[in-house]
Design an enzyme around this catalytic site. Structure first.
Site, PDB file in Angstrom:
ATOM      1  N   LYS A   1       0.976   4.105  -2.934  1.00  0.00           N
ATOM      2  CA  LYS A   1       0.595   5.511  -2.727  1.00  0.00           C
ATOM      3  C   LYS A   1       1.783   6.441  -3.026  1.00  0.00           C
ATOM      4  O   LYS A   1       1.579   7.570  -3.489  1.00  0.00           O
ATOM      5  CB  LYS A   1       0.065   5.723  -1.310  1.00  0.00           C
ATOM      6  CG  LYS A   1      -1.308   5.075  -1.067  1.00  0.00           C
ATOM      7  CD  LYS A   1      -2.423   5.674  -1.938  1.00  0.00           C
ATOM      8  CE  LYS A   1      -3.801   5.166  -1.540  1.00  0.00           C
ATOM      9  NZ  LYS A   1      -4.898   5.697  -2.376  1.00  0.00           N
TER      10      LYS A   1
ATOM     11  N   THR B   1     -13.228   2.844   7.854  1.00  0.00           N
ATOM     12  CA  THR B   1     -13.900   2.409   6.626  1.00  0.00           C
ATOM     13  C   THR B   1     -13.585   0.929   6.398  1.00  0.00           C
ATOM     14  O   THR B   1     -12.932   0.294   7.218  1.00  0.00           O
ATOM     15  CB  THR B   1     -13.378   3.207   5.413  1.00  0.00           C
ATOM     16  OG1 THR B   1     -11.994   2.866   5.226  1.00  0.00           O
ATOM     17  CG2 THR B   1     -13.509   4.702   5.604  1.00  0.00           C
TER      18      THR B   1
ATOM     19  N   TYR C   1       0.847  -1.207   0.000  1.00  0.00           N
ATOM     20  CA  TYR C   1       0.000   0.000   0.000  1.00  0.00           C
ATOM     21  C   TYR C   1       0.878   1.250   0.000  1.00  0.00           C
ATOM     22  O   TYR C   1       0.649   2.190  -0.779  1.00  0.00           O
ATOM     23  CB  TYR C   1      -0.896  -0.034   1.229  1.00  0.00           C
ATOM     24  CG  TYR C   1      -1.867   1.125   1.364  1.00  0.00           C
ATOM     25  CD1 TYR C   1      -3.028   1.181   0.607  1.00  0.00           C
ATOM     26  CD2 TYR C   1      -1.627   2.148   2.284  1.00  0.00           C
ATOM     27  CE1 TYR C   1      -3.920   2.240   0.761  1.00  0.00           C
ATOM     28  CE2 TYR C   1      -2.518   3.194   2.445  1.00  0.00           C
ATOM     29  CZ  TYR C   1      -3.667   3.234   1.680  1.00  0.00           C
ATOM     30  OH  TYR C   1      -4.560   4.273   1.833  1.00  0.00           O
TER      31      TYR C   1
HETATM   32  N1  LIG Z   1      -9.658   5.206   5.479  1.00  0.00           N
HETATM   33  C1  LIG Z   1      -8.540   5.864   5.716  1.00  0.00           C
HETATM   34  O1  LIG Z   1      -8.119   6.067   6.879  1.00  0.00           O
HETATM   35  C2  LIG Z   1      -7.735   6.395   4.565  1.00  0.00           C
HETATM   36  C3  LIG Z   1      -6.585   7.155   4.865  1.00  0.00           C
HETATM   37  C4  LIG Z   1      -5.834   7.663   3.821  1.00  0.00           C
HETATM   38  C5  LIG Z   1      -6.237   7.430   2.519  1.00  0.00           C
HETATM   39  N2  LIG Z   1      -7.359   6.680   2.256  1.00  0.00           N
HETATM   40  C6  LIG Z   1      -7.732   6.492   0.851  1.00  0.00           C
HETATM   41  O2  LIG Z   1      -9.081   6.868   0.684  1.00  0.00           O
HETATM   42  C7  LIG Z   1      -9.637   6.185  -0.460  1.00  0.00           C
HETATM   43  C8  LIG Z   1     -10.987   5.594  -0.097  1.00  0.00           C
HETATM   44  O3  LIG Z   1     -10.768   4.575   0.871  1.00  0.00           O
HETATM   45  P1  LIG Z   1     -11.810   4.218   2.036  1.00  0.00           P
HETATM   46  O4  LIG Z   1     -11.080   4.385   3.296  1.00  0.00           O
HETATM   47  O5  LIG Z   1     -13.092   4.910   1.818  1.00  0.00           O
HETATM   48  O6  LIG Z   1     -11.941   2.647   1.790  1.00  0.00           O
HETATM   49  P2  LIG Z   1     -13.197   1.716   1.434  1.00  0.00           P
HETATM   50  O7  LIG Z   1     -14.303   1.942   2.391  1.00  0.00           O
HETATM   51  O8  LIG Z   1     -12.628   0.336   1.334  1.00  0.00           O
HETATM   52  O9  LIG Z   1     -13.633   2.235   0.007  1.00  0.00           O
HETATM   53  C9  LIG Z   1     -12.850   1.967  -1.119  1.00  0.00           C
HETATM   54  C10 LIG Z   1     -13.695   2.158  -2.334  1.00  0.00           C
HETATM   55  O10 LIG Z   1     -12.884   1.853  -3.489  1.00  0.00           O
HETATM   56  C11 LIG Z   1     -13.609   0.938  -4.278  1.00  0.00           C
HETATM   57  N3  LIG Z   1     -12.750   0.136  -5.135  1.00  0.00           N
HETATM   58  C12 LIG Z   1     -11.773  -0.738  -4.791  1.00  0.00           C
HETATM   59  N4  LIG Z   1     -11.268  -1.308  -5.906  1.00  0.00           N
HETATM   60  C13 LIG Z   1     -11.936  -0.778  -6.960  1.00  0.00           C
HETATM   61  C14 LIG Z   1     -11.889  -0.955  -8.359  1.00  0.00           C
HETATM   62  N5  LIG Z   1     -11.045  -1.836  -8.942  1.00  0.00           N
HETATM   63  N6  LIG Z   1     -12.695  -0.212  -9.141  1.00  0.00           N
HETATM   64  C15 LIG Z   1     -13.553   0.665  -8.593  1.00  0.00           C
HETATM   65  N7  LIG Z   1     -13.697   0.849  -7.279  1.00  0.00           N
HETATM   66  C16 LIG Z   1     -12.885   0.135  -6.477  1.00  0.00           C
HETATM   67  C17 LIG Z   1     -14.397   0.092  -3.294  1.00  0.00           C
HETATM   68  O11 LIG Z   1     -15.413  -0.604  -3.962  1.00  0.00           O
HETATM   69  P3  LIG Z   1     -16.029  -1.976  -3.376  1.00  0.00           P
HETATM   70  O12 LIG Z   1     -17.068  -1.565  -2.388  1.00  0.00           O
HETATM   71  O13 LIG Z   1     -16.568  -2.656  -4.581  1.00  0.00           O
HETATM   72  O14 LIG Z   1     -14.891  -2.723  -2.744  1.00  0.00           O
HETATM   73  C18 LIG Z   1     -14.888   1.196  -2.371  1.00  0.00           C
HETATM   74  O15 LIG Z   1     -15.989   1.859  -2.932  1.00  0.00           O
HETATM   75  C19 LIG Z   1      -8.576   5.146  -0.870  1.00  0.00           C
HETATM   76  O16 LIG Z   1      -7.851   5.622  -1.972  1.00  0.00           O
HETATM   77  C20 LIG Z   1      -7.683   5.063   0.361  1.00  0.00           C
HETATM   78  O17 LIG Z   1      -6.381   4.651   0.042  1.00  0.00           O
HETATM   79  C21 LIG Z   1      -8.114   6.164   3.252  1.00  0.00           C
END
Ligand SMILES: NC(=O)c1ccc[n+]([C@@H]2O[C@H](COP(=O)([O-])OP(=O)(O)OC[C@H]3O[C@@H](n4cnc5c(N)ncnc54)[C@H](OP(=O)(O)O)[C@@H]3O)[C@@H](O)[C@H]2O)c1
Length: 240
Positions: free
Chosen positions: A162, A192, A158
């Protein structure tokens, strides 16, 4: 030209993407397109938001060229242009493994997916009078933090993905200079599905994604346009 701005959010069916869709849908200034690889999950998200604002759904798997091309055709037919693309979809971190297989799989979504979706939507972004491209990254992609010896969780594939996304974002910024505003942001630590266990993230201090959604909305509104040379977060920035 329609005054309402069109915003597409990849991975908009859940987590931070959904929270961003909800925040933007509350404003009549935006039409929000939820990009969702699963139509079922996308329909559930759409059902929750459609009474709150102007929202639609497009099937979009960022690792699938056919799905991306079909999504571009749908947005072009329905909206004619795209004002903001939010590359939010992401996978991991789930394991400390540094196997090439996991690295490749992680790159497929977090790096190649972002490159492919951006490339495909460029013609529609270029039809906007005020186009924005937003990349959702993580402090775990900060090479400076790792080089500093700061204690970091061991989610190596990861982190590498990134870090690569950060460089892609900077290159986009330079390539599209004077044409498309490119912003790279860390949404903060949110509970999440990203690690596979939202409850564990909450116990570990993960916040409510609704706050991240409001932050990303402010970026869509142009409030951080001056910071395109930084990896921004809500309170400031993080070293690359
Ligand atoms: N949560 C944190 O603390 C955090 C911190 C820093 C950065 N981020 C970043 O924030 C972004 C959103 O993450 P999140 O925390 O909201 O995680 P999440 O709840 O797991 O959501 C991820 C989303 O990406 C979708 N996804 C994964 N693979 C995909 C693909 N091949 N095509 C289209 N959609 C796809 C998932 O769809 P499905 O439902 O089908 O799996 C889901 O809608 C990510 O880029 C993550 O790296 C998160």
């Amino acid at each position: 030209m329609c005054a309402q701005k069109t915003v597409l959010i990849t991975g908009g069916n859940g987590g931070i993407g959904y929270a961003t869709a909800a925040a933007l849908a509350a404003s009549p200034a935006y039409h929000v397109i939820i990009g969702s690889r699963s139509l079922e999950k996308g329909k559930t998200a759409l059902a929750k938001l459609s009474s709150k604002g102007s929202v639609s759904l497009v099937q979009l798997d960022v690792t699938d060229a056919t799905s991306i091309a079909a999504a571009v055709a749908t947005v072009e037919k329905d909206r004619g242009r795209l004002d903001t693309l939010i590359n939010n979809a992401g996978v991991g971190p789930t394991s400390p493994s540094l196997s090439v297989e996991l690295l490749r799989n992680t790159f497929e979504t977090n790096v190649f997916g972002v490159a492919a979706v951006t490339d495909a939507f460029l013609p529609l972004l270029r039809k906007s009078l005020d186009p924005r491209l937003i990349h959702v990254t993580s402090p775990l992609g900060s090479s400076t933090l790792r080089a500093s010896g700061a204690p970091l969780p061991p989610f190596h594939t990861y982190e590498i993905s990134k870090a690569a996304l950060n460089m892609l974002a900077l290159i986009h910024r330079d390539l599209f200079k004077g044409e498309i505003k490119v912003i790279t942001l860390d949404p903060g630590f949110n509970a999440t599905n990203l690690g596979g266990d939202p409850e564990a993230m909450r116990r570990g201090g993960g916040g409510d994604p609704a706050k991240a959604g409001e932050f990303i909305k402010s970026v869509v509104e142009g409030k951080r346009d001056a910071d395109s040379n930084k990896m921004i977060n809500e309170g400031g920035s993080i070293p690359w």
